[in-house]
Design a protein around this motif. Sequence first.
Motif, mmCIF file in Angstrom:
data_model
loop_
_atom_site.group_PDB
_atom_site.id
_atom_site.type_symbol
_atom_site.label_atom_id
_atom_site.label_comp_id
_atom_site.label_asym_id
_atom_site.label_seq_id
_atom_site.Cartn_x
_atom_site.Cartn_y
_atom_site.Cartn_z
ATOM 1 N N SER A 13 0.760 -1.365 0.006
ATOM 2 C CA SER A 13 0.003 -0.044 -0.150
ATOM 3 C C SER A 13 0.740 1.193 -0.089
ATOM 4 O O SER A 13 0.551 2.344 -0.730
ATOM 5 C CB SER A 13 -0.923 -0.033 1.177
ATOM 6 O OG SER A 13 -1.794 -0.982 1.142
ATOM 7 N N ILE A 14 1.750 1.228 0.839
ATOM 8 C CA ILE A 14 2.828 2.257 0.871
ATOM 9 C C ILE A 14 3.212 3.118 -0.449
ATOM 10 O O ILE A 14 2.983 4.093 -0.827
ATOM 11 C CB ILE A 14 3.912 2.336 1.783
ATOM 12 C CG1 ILE A 14 3.257 1.978 3.308
ATOM 13 C CG2 ILE A 14 4.942 3.453 1.915
ATOM 14 C CD1 ILE A 14 4.314 1.509 4.330
ATOM 15 N N PRO A 15 3.897 1.964 -1.368
ATOM 16 C CA PRO A 15 4.250 2.563 -2.520
ATOM 17 C C PRO A 15 3.337 2.545 -3.658
ATOM 18 O O PRO A 15 3.746 3.161 -4.838
ATOM 19 C CB PRO A 15 5.398 1.452 -3.051
ATOM 20 C CG PRO A 15 5.163 0.307 -2.242
ATOM 21 C CD PRO A 15 4.376 0.900 -0.823
ATOM 22 N N ARG A 16 2.033 2.275 -3.333
ATOM 23 C CA ARG A 16 0.963 2.476 -4.683
ATOM 24 C C ARG A 16 0.884 3.829 -4.678
ATOM 25 O O ARG A 16 0.379 4.436 -5.763
ATOM 26 C CB ARG A 16 -0.350 1.757 -4.109
ATOM 27 C CG ARG A 16 -0.217 0.345 -4.389
ATOM 28 C CD ARG A 16 -1.667 -0.479 -4.335
ATOM 29 N NE ARG A 16 -1.497 -1.552 -4.866
ATOM 30 C CZ ARG A 16 -1.357 -2.805 -3.925
ATOM 31 N NH1 ARG A 16 -1.488 -2.323 -2.677
ATOM 32 N NH2 ARG A 16 -1.203 -3.991 -4.491
ATOM 33 N N ASN A 17 0.880 4.597 -3.944
ATOM 34 C CA ASN A 17 0.873 6.018 -3.829
ATOM 35 C C ASN A 17 2.191 6.693 -4.096
ATOM 36 O O ASN A 17 3.042 6.483 -3.280
ATOM 37 C CB ASN A 17 -0.001 6.760 -2.679
ATOM 38 C CG ASN A 17 0.080 8.285 -2.564
ATOM 39 O OD1 ASN A 17 0.780 9.130 -3.198
ATOM 40 N ND2 ASN A 17 -1.176 8.790 -2.242
ATOM 41 N N PRO A 18 2.544 7.499 -5.280
ATOM 42 C CA PRO A 18 3.856 7.893 -5.526
ATOM 43 C C PRO A 18 4.305 9.013 -4.368
ATOM 44 O O PRO A 18 5.525 9.083 -3.926
ATOM 45 C CB PRO A 18 3.613 8.647 -6.749
ATOM 46 C CG PRO A 18 2.392 8.758 -7.168
ATOM 47 C CD PRO A 18 1.569 7.935 -6.312
ATOM 48 N N ILE A 19 3.471 9.534 -3.593
ATOM 49 C CA ILE A 19 3.931 10.559 -2.764
ATOM 50 C C ILE A 19 4.332 9.733 -1.482
ATOM 51 O O ILE A 19 5.369 9.988 -0.951
ATOM 52 C CB ILE A 19 2.500 11.507 -2.119
ATOM 53 C CG1 ILE A 19 2.091 12.441 -3.252
ATOM 54 C CG2 ILE A 19 3.093 12.288 -1.076
ATOM 55 C CD1 ILE A 19 3.070 13.033 -4.057
ATOM 56 N N THR A 20 3.395 8.799 -1.010
ATOM 57 C CA THR A 20 3.736 7.848 0.257
ATOM 58 C C THR A 20 5.271 7.164 -0.172
ATOM 59 O O THR A 20 6.268 6.919 0.442
ATOM 60 C CB THR A 20 2.925 7.288 0.653
ATOM 61 O OG1 THR A 20 2.336 6.348 -0.315
ATOM 62 C CG2 THR A 20 1.884 7.783 1.594
ATOM 63 N N ALA A 21 5.145 6.654 -1.544
ATOM 64 C CA ALA A 21 6.229 5.771 -1.769
ATOM 65 C C ALA A 21 7.677 6.712 -2.018
ATOM 66 O O ALA A 21 8.774 6.112 -1.326
ATOM 67 C CB ALA A 21 6.134 5.441 -3.487
ATOM 68 N N VAL A 22 7.904 8.132 -2.236
ATOM 69 C CA VAL A 22 8.864 8.768 -2.051
ATOM 70 C C VAL A 22 9.194 9.193 -0.821
ATOM 71 O O VAL A 22 10.040 9.483 -0.300
ATOM 72 C CB VAL A 22 8.684 10.015 -3.254
ATOM 73 C CG1 VAL A 22 9.610 10.912 -2.909
ATOM 74 C CG2 VAL A 22 8.707 9.549 -4.619
ATOM 75 N N GLY A 23 8.044 9.640 -0.055
ATOM 76 C CA GLY A 23 8.108 10.040 1.178
ATOM 77 C C GLY A 23 8.658 9.330 2.391
ATOM 78 O O GLY A 23 9.352 9.613 3.158
ATOM 79 N N LEU A 24 8.459 7.732 2.103
ATOM 80 C CA LEU A 24 8.706 6.961 3.107
ATOM 81 C C LEU A 24 10.504 6.747 3.253
ATOM 82 O O LEU A 24 11.160 7.313 4.385
ATOM 83 C CB LEU A 24 8.430 5.504 2.839
ATOM 84 C CG LEU A 24 8.993 4.449 3.888
ATOM 85 C CD1 LEU A 24 8.496 4.694 5.368
ATOM 86 C CD2 LEU A 24 8.307 3.288 3.185
ATOM 87 N N PRO A 25 11.233 6.759 2.047
ATOM 88 C CA PRO A 25 12.606 6.930 2.427
ATOM 89 C C PRO A 25 13.169 8.401 2.849
ATOM 90 O O PRO A 25 14.040 8.375 3.311
ATOM 91 C CB PRO A 25 13.113 6.164 0.822
ATOM 92 C CG PRO A 25 12.049 6.329 -0.062
ATOM 93 C CD PRO A 25 10.789 6.717 0.873
#
Length: 184
Positions: A13-25
């Motif tokens: 789920s986290i990387p499905r959204n590009p914002i959270t995908a980039v935001g996590l790292p």
Amino acid sequence: MSLFANLPSILYSIPRNPITAVGLPLTLGLLSGRSTREVVQSQWYHCLYTPPGRPPARVFPVVWPLLYVAMGYASHLAVKAYDSSYSASTRNEISLGLGLYYTQLAFNCLWTPLFFNYKQVGWALIDSILLAGTSFYMTKTLDAPTSSKTTYLLLPYCAWLSFATYLNGGIWWLNRNRTLNKDM
């Protein structure tokens, strides 16, 4: 069946959204590196012998965010490929790649405290070797299922990790027989 075939759904789920995908790292990198500036200005750090080729300190806060954005977006592309694939073997391969992604992210977050906070240069080197190896394997694993899209984003990261491992290894080697006051 892949070691990571049954990843918890949140890790998809986290990387499905590009914002959270980039935001996590980016967030994890920021949190991990909070105290770096203070240590880099310490006597302990300035007393370390370093190998040739160490870039100026101002390079690191520019390079790392770019690499975090690239790796985060690569995870987004991997999940998009996972969601659009009907092949069980491709989905397993992507699951393995995503499992490796989260594993390398953990190694990445561990390196900074090991090196800078605890001043454990040898343990940081072991972490760096594991981080680089995991990242290369992740890049290779995600290449075919994403039609090389993730590879273009991850190869600069792999190159930087190779260079960082060289620097860490050089620092360990050059300082291995020295007694440095770790309280400095």
